[in-house]
Design a protein around this motif. Structure first.
Motif, PDB file in Angstrom:
ATOM      1  N   THR A 111       0.844  -1.191   0.000  1.00  0.00           N
ATOM      2  CA  THR A 111       0.000   0.000   0.000  1.00  0.00           C
ATOM      3  C   THR A 111       0.875   1.234   0.000  1.00  0.00           C
ATOM      4  O   THR A 111       1.998   1.228   0.501  1.00  0.00           O
ATOM      5  CB  THR A 111      -0.956   0.015   1.200  1.00  0.00           C
ATOM      6  OG1 THR A 111      -1.879   1.098   1.073  1.00  0.00           O
ATOM      7  CG2 THR A 111      -0.199   0.173   2.511  1.00  0.00           C
ATOM      8  N   THR A 147      -5.798   4.878  -2.708  1.00  0.00           N
ATOM      9  CA  THR A 147      -6.027   4.661  -1.273  1.00  0.00           C
ATOM     10  C   THR A 147      -5.185   5.616  -0.438  1.00  0.00           C
ATOM     11  O   THR A 147      -5.701   6.339   0.407  1.00  0.00           O
ATOM     12  CB  THR A 147      -5.725   3.207  -0.898  1.00  0.00           C
ATOM     13  OG1 THR A 147      -4.441   2.843  -1.402  1.00  0.00           O
ATOM     14  CG2 THR A 147      -6.759   2.269  -1.486  1.00  0.00           C
ATOM     15  N   ALA A 159      -1.507   3.785  -3.984  1.00  0.00           N
ATOM     16  CA  ALA A 159      -2.626   2.870  -4.179  1.00  0.00           C
ATOM     17  C   ALA A 159      -2.368   1.628  -3.334  1.00  0.00           C
ATOM     18  O   ALA A 159      -1.326   1.500  -2.699  1.00  0.00           O
ATOM     19  CB  ALA A 159      -2.750   2.501  -5.658  1.00  0.00           C
ATOM     20  N   SER A 160      -3.332   0.706  -3.348  1.00  0.00           N
ATOM     21  CA  SER A 160      -3.137  -0.587  -2.696  1.00  0.00           C
ATOM     22  C   SER A 160      -3.149  -1.666  -3.764  1.00  0.00           C
ATOM     23  O   SER A 160      -3.969  -1.630  -4.689  1.00  0.00           O
ATOM     24  CB  SER A 160      -4.231  -0.853  -1.665  1.00  0.00           C
ATOM     25  OG  SER A 160      -4.122   0.063  -0.598  1.00  0.00           O
ATOM     26  N   SER A 161      -2.234  -2.632  -3.647  1.00  0.00           N
ATOM     27  CA  SER A 161      -2.053  -3.609  -4.712  1.00  0.00           C
ATOM     28  C   SER A 161      -1.814  -4.993  -4.127  1.00  0.00           C
ATOM     29  O   SER A 161      -1.056  -5.146  -3.169  1.00  0.00           O
ATOM     30  CB  SER A 161      -0.867  -3.203  -5.604  1.00  0.00           C
ATOM     31  OG  SER A 161      -0.665  -4.136  -6.640  1.00  0.00           O
ATOM     32  N   ILE A 182      -6.340  -1.204  -6.177  1.00  0.00           N
ATOM     33  CA  ILE A 182      -7.340  -0.201  -5.793  1.00  0.00           C
ATOM     34  C   ILE A 182      -6.635   1.158  -5.858  1.00  0.00           C
ATOM     35  O   ILE A 182      -5.788   1.459  -5.013  1.00  0.00           O
ATOM     36  CB  ILE A 182      -7.881  -0.436  -4.372  1.00  0.00           C
ATOM     37  CG1 ILE A 182      -8.513  -1.825  -4.253  1.00  0.00           C
ATOM     38  CG2 ILE A 182      -8.914   0.634  -4.030  1.00  0.00           C
ATOM     39  CD1 ILE A 182      -9.000  -2.144  -2.857  1.00  0.00           C
TER      40      ILE A 182
END
Length: 244
Positions: free
Chosen positions: A170, A211, A173-175, A208
């Motif tokens: 994170t 974030t 973004a979060s991956s 996402i």
């Protein structure tokens, strides 16, 4: 010279314009070729936006470089890229590990503007230029490795190298990254596929966007802790969120 400020992948510009662009190409064909789910913010829609809205920049463009490859160019004088980074551009042929001729042609992008795909991530890119060595306080001739894309590099750094390994990260973004040895794009559009920095490995990437950037925006706009405008720390906000 740099012609203008770079456009972050989180800057999605005109989303409707991007959707029309992908419909023109055919979303399934794009995913099959590139391994990338058609999303805003990657190379193809950014370049298309510049072509349409910033023609004075486009007409003076000699090379299109990512941030990593631009830095390596400044360090070594070599214009090129590795096999992993172009996978986030929507201009790449994942099967050939090279730029896609049909996508670039249809988009009006001369492949001569794109850096040659020359390196594997673990290969020697070149050596540090004397003037850059002086500027950085490093010895001349330091070997520079090619490196790779940020998600593959983060996955390698976290130890994700074997098939089935999962790495969660994170930041902006979060991956979620899953290591595989099968270069099979996900036609449902749930995730992207890219070459790993490890030989004969690929990564499925579930992302996402926004974030960390959303958290920063929330903190800056709503989280003053005192009348003088001092902001709550991220740690304080996380502690408060844990109680909700």
């Amino acid at each position: 010279c740099v012609l203008g400020p770079s456009i972050s992948w989180t800057d999605m510009r005109d989303i409707n314009e991007t959707h029309k662009l992908y419909d023109l190409f055919g979303r399934t064909a794009l995913t099959n070729t590139t391994g990338l789910a058609p999303i805003p913010g990657v190379g193809l829609p950014i370049v298309s936006w510049i072509q349409k809205h910033r023609p004075h920049i486009w007409n003076n463009t000699h090379y299109i470089l990512s941030a990593k490859d631009f830095i390596l160019f400044r360090l070594t004088g070599i214009i090129a890229t590795d096999i992993s980074l172009p996978a986030r551009s929507m201009l790449y042929d994942l099967n050939r590990l090279d730029w896609s001729d049909w996508i670039c042609q249809k988009a009006g992008i001369n492949t001569a503007l794109l850096p040659p795909v020359r390196y594997l991530p673990w290969e020697e890119w070149g050596t540090l230029l004397p003037q850059m060595a002086t500027r950085l306080g490093l010895p001349e001739g330091v070997v520079i490795a090619a490196g790779g894309g940020d998600d593959p590099a983060a996955t390698l750094g976290a130890g994700g190298i074997n098939v089935g390994d999962i790495v969660v990260g994170t930041g902006t973004a979060s991956s979620w990254r899953v290591v595989t040895d099968q270069p099979k794009p996900d036609l449902s559009g749930r995730c992207d596929l890219a070459p790993h920095l490890v030989p004969d490995r690929y990564l499925y990437e579930f992302v996402i966007p926004g974030t960390g950037t959303s958290f920063r925006w929330f903190r800056q706009n709503f989280c003053a802790s005192t009348d003088d405008g001092t902001l709550f720390s991220y740690e304080e906000l996380l502690d408060q969120a844990a109680e909700v």
